[in-house]
Design an enzyme around this catalytic site. Sequence first.
Site: not given
Length: 243
Positions: A63, A90, A154
């Site tokens: 994580d 990524n 975002y």
Amino acid sequence: MSLQDNVAIVTGASAGIGEATARALAREGANVALAARRRERLEEIADDIEATSDVETLVVPTDVRDEAEVEAMVETTVETFGRLDVLVNNAGLGVGGDVAETTSEEYRLMMETNVDGVFFATQAAVPHLRETEGNLVFVGSFAGQYPRPANPIYAATKWWVRGFAHSVEGQIGPDGIGVSVVNPTEVRTEFASESGETFEERFEPGEVTEPEEIAEAIAFAASQDNSTVHEIDLYRRDKFAEW
């Protein structure tokens, strides 16, 4: 430009761009550590890579929001393979959308994944990349270059990724480390849009960029020996028709 016998870590490797990247790097001869939270899915991908490529894989459930887990990811990879040549940052997600309606939990989740996770992985990997004069690749976004009214938070995380990556490039480039940013627009993956449906559900095959296209760009950046691929933008051809 070769990845033969290199060692690469790919975060977010359980699906989409990450999975495609792990496969692309393996095809070029790199041994690959696959990192994400879904162990079973990682093991399926790793087994398939080893069955189809003459490389070794390592499954490191991670994580990226957890600094200790990220440090263990890097150290386990180096202990297993003896080196680290490539890190592909990524792992990322986009939740929420409207600023007034985005919950604090959604905000923290994006910041912890898209920002903190990238920092933790980069910090842990840089000492090892110095030893190999390797490559550090960040998956950015079109949303990190242009305003994204549908999801400003975002977008802000991806602006951070680009700013961090290029500033790190200036700092560690003299050490022989290549630093690249690859910016896709919509990619047909399980990444969710602001509407709640995934891009796999929203777009038909061939309608937008496929994960394999992004993976090839990442592999190209990761295979540089002496030069740095500063930034690659992969936009669908009608992207600017919306503007």
